[in-house]
Structure formats: structure tokens, C-alpha cells
Design a protein around this motif. Structure first.
Motif, short mmCIF file in Angstrom:
data_model
loop_
_atom_site.label_atom_id
_atom_site.label_comp_id
_atom_site.label_asym_id
_atom_site.label_seq_id
_atom_site.Cartn_x
_atom_site.Cartn_y
_atom_site.Cartn_z
N ILE A 6 -23.76 35.05 20.26
CA ILE A 6 -22.48 35.55 20.39
C ILE A 6 -22.12 36.62 19.40
O ILE A 6 -21.75 37.72 20.03
CB ILE A 6 -21.53 34.31 20.41
N ILE A 7 -22.84 36.52 18.34
CA ILE A 7 -22.58 37.51 17.22
C ILE A 7 -23.19 38.85 18.01
O ILE A 7 -22.63 39.86 17.51
CB ILE A 7 -22.93 37.05 15.95
N HIS A 9 -23.75 39.89 20.57
CA HIS A 9 -23.16 40.57 21.93
C HIS A 9 -21.69 40.82 21.63
O HIS A 9 -20.84 41.46 22.45
CB HIS A 9 -23.00 39.46 23.02
N LEU A 10 -21.24 40.70 20.27
CA LEU A 10 -19.80 40.92 20.13
C LEU A 10 -19.37 42.47 20.45
O LEU A 10 -18.27 42.78 20.84
CB LEU A 10 -19.29 40.71 18.48
N PRO A 11 -20.25 43.62 20.07
CA PRO A 11 -20.11 44.95 20.23
C PRO A 11 -19.76 45.13 21.99
O PRO A 11 -19.09 46.26 22.09
CB PRO A 11 -21.20 45.71 19.67
N ASN A 12 -20.49 44.25 22.59
CA ASN A 12 -20.38 44.58 24.16
C ASN A 12 -19.06 43.88 24.87
O ASN A 12 -18.99 43.97 25.99
CB ASN A 12 -21.73 44.21 24.69
N LEU A 13 -18.44 42.86 24.05
CA LEU A 13 -17.24 42.14 24.62
C LEU A 13 -16.20 43.22 25.01
O LEU A 13 -15.78 44.02 24.17
CB LEU A 13 -16.86 41.16 23.76
N ASN A 14 -15.54 42.92 26.03
CA ASN A 14 -14.24 43.68 26.42
C ASN A 14 -12.98 42.89 25.60
O ASN A 14 -13.34 41.83 25.10
CB ASN A 14 -13.89 43.95 27.64
N LYS A 15 -12.03 43.42 25.71
CA LYS A 15 -10.91 43.11 25.04
C LYS A 15 -10.50 41.47 25.60
O LYS A 15 -10.00 40.68 24.55
CB LYS A 15 -9.49 43.87 25.14
N THR A 16 -10.63 41.28 26.74
CA THR A 16 -10.34 39.89 27.14
C THR A 16 -11.46 38.93 26.85
O THR A 16 -10.81 37.80 26.47
CB THR A 16 -10.25 39.98 28.82
N GLU A 17 -12.34 39.34 26.68
CA GLU A 17 -13.53 38.50 26.43
C GLU A 17 -13.43 38.11 24.74
O GLU A 17 -13.57 37.07 24.37
CB GLU A 17 -15.03 39.07 26.42
N ARG A 18 -12.99 39.13 24.04
CA ARG A 18 -12.82 38.88 22.39
C ARG A 18 -11.70 37.90 22.27
O ARG A 18 -11.48 37.20 21.55
CB ARG A 18 -12.57 40.23 21.90
N GLN A 20 -10.66 35.64 24.56
CA GLN A 20 -11.12 34.40 24.92
C GLN A 20 -11.86 33.72 23.69
O GLN A 20 -11.81 32.56 23.47
CB GLN A 20 -11.88 34.47 26.15
N LEU A 21 -12.75 34.44 23.39
CA LEU A 21 -13.75 34.06 22.25
C LEU A 21 -12.61 33.72 20.83
O LEU A 21 -12.85 32.52 20.24
CB LEU A 21 -14.79 34.95 21.68
N GLN A 22 -11.74 34.29 20.49
CA GLN A 22 -10.98 34.27 19.54
C GLN A 22 -10.04 32.89 19.78
O GLN A 22 -9.90 32.11 18.75
CB GLN A 22 -9.85 35.27 19.06
N ASN A 23 -9.63 32.64 20.84
CA ASN A 23 -8.77 31.51 20.98
C ASN A 23 -9.79 30.18 21.14
O ASN A 23 -9.38 29.40 20.45
CB ASN A 23 -8.21 31.64 22.61
N ALA A 24 -10.81 30.33 21.31
CA ALA A 24 -11.88 29.20 21.61
C ALA A 24 -11.90 28.67 20.19
O ALA A 24 -12.13 27.71 19.57
CB ALA A 24 -12.87 29.64 22.22
N LEU A 25 -12.36 29.75 19.33
CA LEU A 25 -12.81 29.76 17.85
C LEU A 25 -11.58 28.95 17.02
O LEU A 25 -11.60 28.07 16.25
CB LEU A 25 -13.08 30.74 17.30
N PHE A 26 -10.43 29.39 17.36
CA PHE A 26 -9.00 28.80 16.80
C PHE A 26 -8.85 27.47 17.11
O PHE A 26 -8.83 26.51 16.43
CB PHE A 26 -7.77 29.56 17.54
N GLU A 27 -9.19 27.14 18.36
CA GLU A 27 -8.95 25.84 18.95
C GLU A 27 -10.07 24.94 18.31
O GLU A 27 -9.82 23.63 17.88
CB GLU A 27 -9.21 25.72 20.65
N LEU A 28 -11.24 25.40 18.19
CA LEU A 28 -12.38 24.61 17.36
C LEU A 28 -11.76 24.51 15.86
O LEU A 28 -12.05 23.20 15.48
CB LEU A 28 -13.75 25.52 17.61
N GLN A 29 -11.34 25.42 15.29
CA GLN A 29 -11.05 25.43 13.92
C GLN A 29 -9.93 24.03 13.80
O GLN A 29 -9.79 23.34 12.71
CB GLN A 29 -10.39 26.39 13.42
N CYS A 30 -8.94 24.23 14.71
CA CYS A 30 -7.98 23.29 14.84
C CYS A 30 -8.50 21.75 14.90
O CYS A 30 -7.89 20.90 14.39
CB CYS A 30 -6.87 23.52 15.90
#
Length: 64
Positions: A6-7, A9-18, A20-30
């Protein structure tokens, strides 16, 4: 896909993918925070660090 993939591929992610990843990480932290809070509360119960409902409500009313 692991965290290193994942790390990498970060430079290759588009805004939507970023997003989605941010939301998934937030949910995981919660989820992790919730599990930690539950564990702490279970330890409080085992140790006898509890208050009755009545005592808590009296404290809340006194604070108002």
C-alpha cells in the motif's frame, strides 16, 4: 495486499483511492480504539473500579 504494498503504491493512487484508503484506516483506528476502551473497562470491572448508576447520575446532576 500488505501495508508495504500500500505504501509503495501511494504515489500512484488517485484522489478517490486515497480517500477510500483514508476512510478504511480511520475505521480501523476506531475499531482499535473501541477494543482498547472495552479492554480497559473490563479490567476496571475485574479490579472493582466501578460506580453505581445512581452515583454517576448524582455526580452529573451535581455538576449542572
Amino acid at each position: 495486499m500488505n501495508i508495504h504494498d500500500i505504501i509503495a503504491h501511494l504515489p500512484n493512487l488517485n484522489k478517490t483511492e486515497r480517500t477510500q484508503l483514508q476512510n478504511a484506516l480511520f475505521e480501523l483506528q476506531c475499531d482499535l480504539d473501541l477494543k482498547e476502551a472495552i479492554q480497559e473497562n473490563l479490567e476496571d470491572i475485574k479490579s472493582g473500579r466501578v460506580s453505581s448508576h445512581e452515583a454517576v447520575m448524582n455526580e452529573i446532576k451535581a455538576a449542572l
